[in-house]
Design an enzyme around this catalytic site. Sequence first.
Site, PDB file in Angstrom:
ATOM      1  CE  LYS A 169      -0.710  22.526 -13.034  1.00  0.00           C
ATOM      2  NZ  LYS A 169       0.444  22.462 -13.936  1.00  0.00           N
ATOM      3  NE  ARG A 219      -0.567  26.450 -15.062  1.00  0.00           N
ATOM      4  CZ  ARG A 219      -1.227  26.860 -13.984  1.00  0.00           C
ATOM      5  NH1 ARG A 219      -2.402  27.475 -14.097  1.00  0.00           N
ATOM      6  NH2 ARG A 219      -0.739  26.621 -12.783  1.00  0.00           N
ATOM      7  N   GLY A 227       7.891  15.185 -13.142  1.00  0.00           N
ATOM      8  CA  GLY A 227       8.402  14.426 -14.281  1.00  0.00           C
ATOM      9  C   GLY A 227       7.615  14.742 -15.524  1.00  0.00           C
ATOM     10  CG  MET A 237       6.291  19.773 -21.082  1.00  0.00           C
ATOM     11  SD  MET A 237       5.249  20.490 -22.340  1.00  0.00           S
ATOM     12  CE  MET A 237       4.503  21.808 -21.428  1.00  0.00           C
ATOM     13  NE  ARG A 242       0.041  21.625  -5.794  1.00  0.00           N
ATOM     14  CZ  ARG A 242       1.096  21.502  -6.576  1.00  0.00           C
ATOM     15  NH1 ARG A 242       1.126  20.582  -7.485  1.00  0.00           N
ATOM     16  NH2 ARG A 242       2.117  22.293  -6.449  1.00  0.00           N
ATOM     17  CG  HIS A 255      17.877 -10.900   9.028  1.00  0.00           C
ATOM     18  ND1 HIS A 255      18.604 -10.282  10.016  1.00  0.00           N
ATOM     19  CD2 HIS A 255      17.100 -11.822   9.637  1.00  0.00           C
ATOM     20  CE1 HIS A 255      18.289 -10.821  11.183  1.00  0.00           C
ATOM     21  NE2 HIS A 255      17.373 -11.760  10.973  1.00  0.00           N
ATOM     22  CB  SER A 282      -3.239 -17.016  16.550  1.00  0.00           C
ATOM     23  OG  SER A 282      -2.483 -15.903  16.137  1.00  0.00           O
ATOM     24  CB  CYS A 311       0.184 -13.529  15.604  1.00  0.00           C
ATOM     25  SG  CYS A 311       0.532 -15.223  15.125  1.00  0.00           S
ATOM     26  CE1 TYR A 332      -4.838 -11.810  18.211  1.00  0.00           C
ATOM     27  CE2 TYR A 332      -6.912 -12.761  18.976  1.00  0.00           C
ATOM     28  CZ  TYR A 332      -5.550 -12.878  18.720  1.00  0.00           C
ATOM     29  OH  TYR A 332      -4.910 -14.060  18.956  1.00  0.00           O
TER      30      TYR A 332
END
Length: 909
Positions: A29, A100, A109, A111, A373, A491, A799, A866, A886
Amino acid sequence: MSTETKNVYVFGAARTDGDAKMKNILGGKGANLAEMCRLGIAVPSGFTISTEACTVYTEQGKEAVFKLIEADVRAGVAFVEQEMGKKFGDAADPLLLSVRSGSRASMPGMMDTILNLGLNDEAVVGLARKANNERFAWDSYRRFVQMYGDVVMGLKPVSKEDHDPFEVVIDMLKEKKGVQLDTELNTEDLKELVLRFKGLIRARVGREFPTDPWEQLWGAVNAVFQSWNNDRAKVYRELNDIPDSWGTAVNVQAMVFGNLGDKSGTGVAFTRDAGTGEDLFNGEFLVNAQGEDVVAGTRTPQQVTLEGSRRWAKLALVSEEERRTRFPSLEELMPDIYAQLLQAETKLEQHYSDMQDVEFTMQEGRLWMLQTRNGKRTGSAMVRIAMEMLQQGIIDEKEALRRVDPERLNELLHPVFDPAEIKKARSIAHGLPASPGAATGQIVFFADEAEEWVRKGKDVILVRQETSPEDLRGMSAAKGILTARGGMTSHAAVVARGMGKCCISGAGAVRVDYHARTMSIGNETWKEGDWLSLDGSTGEVYLGQVATKEAELTGDFGTLMDLADRYKKLAVRANADTPDDAKAARNFGAKGIGLCRTEHMFFEGERIKAVREMILSEDEGGRRRALAKLLPMQRADFEGLFREMSGLAVTIRLLDPPLHEFVPHDEANQKIMAHEMNVPLGVIKMRVDDLHEFNPMMGHRGCRLGISYPEITEMQTRAILEAGLNMKAKGFDVKAEIMIPLVGTVREFNSQARVIRQTAAAVFAERGEQLDYLLGTMIETPRAALIADSIGQQAQFFSFGTNDLTQMTMGFSRDDAGKFLPSYLKDGMYERDPFQSIDQKGVGLLVQMAVEKGRSVRPGIKLGVCGEHGGDPASIEFFHRAGLDYVSCSPFRVPIARLAAAQAAINNE
Ligand code: ADP
Ligand code: MG
Ligand code: MG
């Protein structure tokens, strides 16, 4: 000012010390306020106390820091007094200030801002007289006491109903007066509020409201420093990897007043649309308002532009007549201010060459900018803004590529709910946003039934307590997955992300009763077949069918991807097991298949029986009979893959998982197998028991299977090569790569390679035709990486199976790490989850070593990855630096990987 380090940086008409590059010292700021002053944009004068002072506060305490900065702060105030022609503490014509906070990274969060600081019972009279507006003066005083009482003096609610004690007092007064809005309160009401607020503070905090402006100022400065260490701020920093040492700056600034009447007001605006990215200036404002009134939502804000106002009216169902009279745009209401604002926003966007989010206040016909900003934006806005700014010549290609966070592309790749529909829907539960996307379907509780319902053309949501590997096909068939248990790495979550399937995990309020086939929350119950909608991006579970729309992969998205392809060095392939997946992957721009897991094909329909028969057979003869049944099915699978991937490489991995995963564990299915194979049930049971292992991941799997049962390798090789020849005959360009899993020694590789080559020779002899193919290996055991030069003499490609390589190098399995990994990550034992982002210093070292060793014996060796890491941007950057050819990832992550690969190339030029 102090001679050693500079603690206070002024900004104003006469002088500005800081600039936008000084975010570390001035916070975002403060740095941008200074920059705006330098650009000649009207900003109320002020000064910024540096973040370094905050660090002194944290380390040495309040006394030490005040001693350090006292003279500088006094000099800062004197500077502002000079600029404004008013004195701080002058009761007849007071200079009022805002205080500020502002750290390097924008941090909710921290002030809250304090406005109108410097007022007391005398100064309010002076202010009223000077402005010739008593109501304004008391409105300002009321706001100041409220903010200061809350933020600095720490007035806390005493009960749930009392969530904001000052607002409760205001509401009571409004009720008594029979009015709705704060603006309808008159001067006497506001005086009354000030009195009551002070009384409330006295009663609850046990201290008088400070009347001395300097005491007020030091109290506010102290509160900002203190807020850096409050719980909210600490938690936020922890979640976002912001170091405690950064500290926050304090901005002290002359007040300008949006609450001075009908020619004043305050607002916020964006230089482009943060939701869609459209190049349209837009924003909201309120007349006769101050500070955060606009976002507080108590009054209906008006639109800044006429175009925005018309669009708003359409959505809000407000007639043009009403819009013009009650909610006119700033453009219509104050054309002169609007012109100033338009000029400022244009200048700011050009200067920062990014979309700006600005805060402004107008005081009696004059515009003041209070903040600018880089604006936060959605994934699609991110892409559109980057591409349009490139087109408009505001940024160059590399910058455009850097502007898009690869992870945010996720939002563009999955179907989304229509925002208008979401508003009407009823949310019944909330879980973890495990895998993004929007899904609507009917509830089913079992994976096999999910498949069955889908075969009948239904859309289903698979609702489970949790999922397991057996549920894979059902999960794949379902539109979305909802689990009551499990976290972001459960999972269900991991598999769903891999599939690009919408998933909400850990919805704790959901109770699943498999027996009754119901799902309940509280005292409401839903049954199989009821409709649910899941928003995997927010974790929200809705009742009923919420309409979705498909993601668009054309336009700006397509342009971005083309651009990425021009810069990236790594090729991006996909992990795909079916022709459908392969097709999706190709659509997303995959340049081949890096991993086809043949075992996934084994679960399909009737073929699981043949697979089980093969496994449960007691001799080679039995196995060969079962394999003969499988051969045509596998061949057909591979034909589909070669068709979809014509012209591109397809890497097929031979059977990898422990056989135990395929056999039936329930008696019903064991009976079916006994019948099918014409053997007693006991034999089947014994064989299933035989397959049990203590550590299946480190057991009889990978090439060890092919070595024990070469006939499996033979069948798979035959299926691959016959499919290849068949498709070649039909004119497709087949590029097959056969991959041996879990190799640890050269002999293992050679033993399998021999079977493959002999089978190939046999197939080519039978068909009288050859097919070129590559023969390579996974590098996924640490030993393979260590001896990669010996293996490289034999294998045509490597791989890296980084999932297994990580498990085996770290010495814990992905399936069991859930018990300690979360706390490990929290305590900083590991910086990142090594299954999500490759452990560069450990596992990565093995990769680098194997790359070097492999190339030292076979310079042209093809090298890829992979594992799941192939889709993780940080890992991709590592693989780029390691010099791989790759990466391969799930189809839905292919665009993410393409962009990440381009960024890796740009950042490492
Ligand atoms: P946040 O960090 O939450 O955005 P700010 O420090 O930007 O908080 O302050 C919130 C609002 O307070 C600003 O948008 C502006 O409207 C108002 N404000 C801050 N300082 C001043 C000032 N000097 N004069 C008038 N209004 C101010
Ligand atoms: Mg702000
Ligand atoms: Mg593996």
